[in-house]
Scaffold this motif. Sequence first.
Motif, PDB file in Angstrom:
ATOM      1  N   LEU A   1     -16.689 -12.184  -5.429  1.00 34.21           N
ATOM      2  CA  LEU A   1     -16.014 -13.475  -5.416  1.00 34.21           C
ATOM      3  C   LEU A   1     -15.980 -14.124  -4.042  1.00 34.21           C
ATOM      4  O   LEU A   1     -15.395 -15.192  -3.856  1.00 34.21           O
ATOM      5  CB  LEU A   1     -14.585 -13.322  -5.947  1.00 34.21           C
ATOM      6  CG  LEU A   1     -14.469 -12.807  -7.385  1.00 34.21           C
ATOM      7  CD1 LEU A   1     -13.031 -12.477  -7.725  1.00 34.21           C
ATOM      8  CD2 LEU A   1     -15.048 -13.828  -8.355  1.00 34.21           C
TER       9      LEU A   1
ATOM     10  N   PHE B   1     -19.912 -13.879 -15.058  1.00 33.42           N
ATOM     11  CA  PHE B   1     -20.704 -12.772 -14.539  1.00 33.42           C
ATOM     12  C   PHE B   1     -21.287 -11.978 -15.703  1.00 33.42           C
ATOM     13  O   PHE B   1     -20.582 -11.649 -16.660  1.00 33.42           O
ATOM     14  CB  PHE B   1     -19.839 -11.833 -13.694  1.00 33.42           C
ATOM     15  CG  PHE B   1     -19.290 -12.441 -12.442  1.00 33.42           C
ATOM     16  CD1 PHE B   1     -20.033 -12.456 -11.270  1.00 33.42           C
ATOM     17  CD2 PHE B   1     -18.020 -13.009 -12.431  1.00 33.42           C
ATOM     18  CE1 PHE B   1     -19.523 -13.023 -10.121  1.00 33.42           C
ATOM     19  CE2 PHE B   1     -17.495 -13.569 -11.279  1.00 33.42           C
ATOM     20  CZ  PHE B   1     -18.255 -13.569 -10.108  1.00 33.42           C
TER      21      PHE B   1
ATOM     22  N   HIS C   1     -12.075 -15.111 -14.672  1.00 36.15           N
ATOM     23  CA  HIS C   1     -13.526 -15.235 -14.773  1.00 36.15           C
ATOM     24  C   HIS C   1     -14.040 -14.645 -16.085  1.00 36.15           C
ATOM     25  O   HIS C   1     -13.461 -13.696 -16.628  1.00 36.15           O
ATOM     26  CB  HIS C   1     -14.195 -14.546 -13.589  1.00 36.15           C
ATOM     27  CG  HIS C   1     -13.739 -15.072 -12.259  1.00 36.15           C
ATOM     28  ND1 HIS C   1     -14.052 -16.330 -11.805  1.00 36.15           N
ATOM     29  CD2 HIS C   1     -12.961 -14.514 -11.297  1.00 36.15           C
ATOM     30  CE1 HIS C   1     -13.508 -16.525 -10.626  1.00 36.15           C
ATOM     31  NE2 HIS C   1     -12.831 -15.434 -10.289  1.00 36.15           N
TER      32      HIS C   1
ATOM     33  N   PRO D   1     -24.445 -17.902 -15.705  1.00 32.51           N
ATOM     34  CA  PRO D   1     -23.748 -16.790 -15.062  1.00 32.51           C
ATOM     35  C   PRO D   1     -24.411 -16.363 -13.761  1.00 32.51           C
ATOM     36  O   PRO D   1     -25.568 -16.693 -13.484  1.00 32.51           O
ATOM     37  CB  PRO D   1     -23.873 -15.673 -16.097  1.00 32.51           C
ATOM     38  CG  PRO D   1     -25.211 -15.931 -16.722  1.00 32.51           C
ATOM     39  CD  PRO D   1     -25.327 -17.440 -16.789  1.00 32.51           C
ATOM     40  N   THR D   2     -23.663 -15.610 -12.998  1.00 35.77           N
ATOM     41  CA  THR D   2     -24.227 -14.816 -11.914  1.00 35.77           C
ATOM     42  C   THR D   2     -24.590 -13.464 -12.503  1.00 35.77           C
ATOM     43  O   THR D   2     -23.774 -12.820 -13.161  1.00 35.77           O
ATOM     44  CB  THR D   2     -23.204 -14.635 -10.779  1.00 35.77           C
ATOM     45  OG1 THR D   2     -22.906 -15.906 -10.219  1.00 35.77           O
ATOM     46  CG2 THR D   2     -23.753 -13.718  -9.690  1.00 35.77           C
TER      47      THR D   2
ATOM     48  N   ARG E   1     -21.055 -20.948 -19.135  1.00 36.09           N
ATOM     49  CA  ARG E   1     -21.741 -21.607 -18.020  1.00 36.09           C
ATOM     50  C   ARG E   1     -22.837 -20.672 -17.520  1.00 36.09           C
ATOM     51  O   ARG E   1     -22.824 -19.484 -17.843  1.00 36.09           O
ATOM     52  CB  ARG E   1     -20.746 -21.902 -16.906  1.00 36.09           C
ATOM     53  CG  ARG E   1     -20.211 -20.664 -16.206  1.00 36.09           C
ATOM     54  CD  ARG E   1     -18.832 -20.848 -15.670  1.00 36.09           C
ATOM     55  NE  ARG E   1     -17.858 -20.777 -16.737  1.00 36.09           N
ATOM     56  CZ  ARG E   1     -16.596 -21.158 -16.630  1.00 36.09           C
ATOM     57  NH1 ARG E   1     -16.139 -21.622 -15.489  1.00 36.09           N
ATOM     58  NH2 ARG E   1     -15.762 -21.059 -17.656  1.00 36.09           N
TER      59      ARG E   1
ATOM     60  N   ASP F   1     -26.484 -18.889 -12.036  1.00 36.23           N
ATOM     61  CA  ASP F   1     -25.842 -19.402 -10.826  1.00 36.23           C
ATOM     62  C   ASP F   1     -26.341 -18.668  -9.595  1.00 36.23           C
ATOM     63  O   ASP F   1     -26.240 -19.173  -8.481  1.00 36.23           O
ATOM     64  CB  ASP F   1     -24.323 -19.258 -10.957  1.00 36.23           C
ATOM     65  CG  ASP F   1     -23.577 -20.087  -9.930  1.00 36.23           C
ATOM     66  OD1 ASP F   1     -23.961 -21.248  -9.715  1.00 36.23           O
ATOM     67  OD2 ASP F   1     -22.620 -19.562  -9.324  1.00 36.23           O
TER      68      ASP F   1
ATOM     69  N   MET G   1     -11.415 -22.156  -9.335  1.00 33.60           N
ATOM     70  CA  MET G   1     -12.775 -22.297  -9.848  1.00 33.60           C
ATOM     71  C   MET G   1     -13.192 -20.965 -10.443  1.00 33.60           C
ATOM     72  O   MET G   1     -13.215 -19.948  -9.748  1.00 33.60           O
ATOM     73  CB  MET G   1     -13.751 -22.702  -8.741  1.00 33.60           C
ATOM     74  CG  MET G   1     -15.190 -22.843  -9.220  1.00 33.60           C
ATOM     75  SD  MET G   1     -16.300 -23.364  -7.900  1.00 33.60           S
ATOM     76  CE  MET G   1     -15.692 -25.027  -7.607  1.00 33.60           C
ATOM     77  N   THR G   2     -13.476 -20.938 -11.713  1.00 32.79           N
ATOM     78  CA  THR G   2     -13.851 -19.688 -12.355  1.00 32.79           C
ATOM     79  C   THR G   2     -15.367 -19.602 -12.500  1.00 32.79           C
ATOM     80  O   THR G   2     -16.085 -20.605 -12.471  1.00 32.79           O
ATOM     81  CB  THR G   2     -13.190 -19.553 -13.730  1.00 32.79           C
ATOM     82  OG1 THR G   2     -13.585 -20.650 -14.548  1.00 32.79           O
ATOM     83  CG2 THR G   2     -11.684 -19.512 -13.601  1.00 32.79           C
ATOM     84  N   HIS G   3     -15.833 -18.385 -12.661  1.00 32.29           N
ATOM     85  CA  HIS G   3     -17.259 -18.112 -12.743  1.00 32.29           C
ATOM     86  C   HIS G   3     -17.530 -17.218 -13.938  1.00 32.29           C
ATOM     87  O   HIS G   3     -16.615 -16.637 -14.537  1.00 32.29           O
ATOM     88  CB  HIS G   3     -17.746 -17.431 -11.459  1.00 32.29           C
ATOM     89  CG  HIS G   3     -17.459 -18.209 -10.220  1.00 32.29           C
ATOM     90  ND1 HIS G   3     -18.233 -19.270  -9.796  1.00 32.29           N
ATOM     91  CD2 HIS G   3     -16.462 -18.085  -9.298  1.00 32.29           C
ATOM     92  CE1 HIS G   3     -17.730 -19.765  -8.674  1.00 32.29           C
ATOM     93  NE2 HIS G   3     -16.655 -19.076  -8.359  1.00 32.29           N
TER      94      HIS G   3
END
Length: 231
Positions: A229, A9, A34, A68-69, A66, A90, A5-7
């Motif tokens: 992470l 940042f 990521h 982001p954080t 998507r 996120d 699962m990628t995120h």
Amino acid sequence: MPDAMTHAFVLLPGAGSDSWYWHRVVPLLRERGHEVVPVDLPYTDPGADQYTYADVVVSAGRDVARPPTLVAQSMSAFTAAIAAERMPVDGLILVAPMIPAPGESPGQWWSAVGQAEAKRAQDVAEGRDPDAPLDPRGLFFHDVPADVVDEAFAHEQPGMSEAAFEPAWRAPRWPDVPVRVIAGRHDRLFPLPLIERLARERLGVEPEVIDSGHLPALARPAELASLLLRE
């Protein structure tokens, strides 16, 4: 190998710094697959304030696929809180942060939270002269590898406009998004007990502690990446 699962940042630098601050962390996140966007904030612009900085962050958020954080170092916790009101995120991760309260400006924060008293108490307890002249190497870089310190002082850092400390955060409450706090166990600027108190009082969370001073992205990049992470 990339994580399953990628995120995404968006990384915000602290006061008087720029995206270079994150240069040891960025590749560690990208090699796991990521999306990472480190931003430069217009700290030198006398016409730019915290709301202008938030505009920069919102724009950077459009460059990822998507929500982001937002990862905010030190004073940019103010910027991240404002940006999170204006864009889907996120969550927020505040690193060695100036944790703001709604209605407070960065300039007001220091006395409002008792930073000077907390720093003095820690200096005395650890055997440092609390009245000694400011030494950036001792205050910020005491645990950073020597070669990175040399690179930091060779790197041209942005000056700070007075506007960076204004205005007050115009919000009735924190945005309704997850917020995490990462605090340095050996932070000489914002002692751990201070950040623990503010995290509990202002956010209702317990900070995650990293074994570093005020600049974990330079001192402990692998440990910080793992914390981001939750590894």
